[in-house]
Design an enzyme around this catalytic site. Sequence first.
Site, short mmCIF file in Angstrom:
data_model
loop_
_atom_site.label_atom_id
_atom_site.label_comp_id
_atom_site.label_asym_id
_atom_site.label_seq_id
_atom_site.Cartn_x
_atom_site.Cartn_y
_atom_site.Cartn_z
CD1 TRP A 40 41.23 -2.44 -36.13
CD2 TRP A 40 40.01 -0.91 -35.06
NE1 TRP A 40 40.41 -1.83 -37.06
CE2 TRP A 40 39.64 -0.89 -36.43
CE3 TRP A 40 39.37 -0.04 -34.18
CZ2 TRP A 40 38.66 -0.04 -36.93
CZ3 TRP A 40 38.39 0.82 -34.68
CH2 TRP A 40 38.06 0.82 -36.03
CB SER A 42 39.60 -5.36 -37.13
OG SER A 42 39.50 -5.32 -38.52
N GLY A 43 36.28 -5.04 -37.85
CA GLY A 43 35.27 -5.65 -38.70
C GLY A 43 35.88 -6.31 -39.92
CG ASP A 54 35.00 -4.76 -43.89
OD1 ASP A 54 34.00 -4.92 -43.17
OD2 ASP A 54 35.82 -3.83 -43.74
CG ASP A 81 35.62 -1.46 -37.52
OD1 ASP A 81 34.88 -0.50 -37.80
OD2 ASP A 81 36.11 -2.22 -38.37
CG HIS A 186 40.90 5.36 -43.47
ND1 HIS A 186 42.25 5.06 -43.33
CD2 HIS A 186 40.30 4.18 -43.78
CE1 HIS A 186 42.43 3.77 -43.53
NE2 HIS A 186 41.28 3.21 -43.81
#
Length: 290
Positions: A40, A42-43, A54, A81, A186
């Site tokens: 992933w 990931s941001g 973020d 992401d 989510h």
Amino acid sequence: MSPAERLRARIAETGLVHVMAAHSPLSAILAEEAGFDGLWASGFELSALYGLADMSLITMTQHLDVLRAMAARTSLPIVADIDTGYGNAINVVYAIREYERAGASAVVIEDKTFPKVTSLAAGGRQELLRVEEFQGKIEAAIATRGDPAFLVIARTEALIAGLGQSEALHRANAYREAGADMILIHSKKKNPSEIEGFSRAWTGAVPLVIVPNAYPELDAARVKALGNIRMMIYGNYGIRAATTAMQEIFRRIIADGGVQNVHKDILPVEEIFRLQKMDEVKVAETRFLR
């Protein structure tokens, strides 16, 4: 097979793939050695690596640079992401081309407004796009991808925004109709009740993806029992693990006035050499340096 084809094949073979967040080529190498099915990009992790919130502060160029570097050092498929897609549907067209070219096998696009705020921040601003506008982003991504195996995963933040299961299901179905290959659902509840409830209510023809950060008790056995979740993303465990280790060791060095105690509790430099493939460098030196 392309990496995207291998990811789809792995999903079909196992029924549930485990994808670990990575923020650097080294973390990607470690995830592959540990046995994960994918990475992933990931941001959140990359933002943390830069010491930033973020909140859409990391640029697409920064993210692509790290993803490209990870793809060069691992054979695992990479799920990128890309937050909100860096703008509107036209930005998504450009992003899909660039992420495919950089080595991604899939992207996750979320239905928040730009700039976004990380989902799990207490009291964070969680504003969602109109359904029709986000459908346009998904349609743009599907129309742009070069490899038909490249996965376009639509992420709805309806539960994060407190809009409830009915709105989450409505949005997920709309995104499926727009062509999404998978739906990421989510939740920020401290238990998996919302995710399990959504999963049981989901009758869509595409499988689900979850990120069980806030509800770690939702393990693979429980997920498989639900029957329609095909991907678990461990969203911020890489950066949290790295930070845990560095905080402990750095504090001990200051407390001890040196490294005389901690040196025995960390990896020897030879293990870093192994991960760097120094043996291959030595072979090349012997062969080519004259």
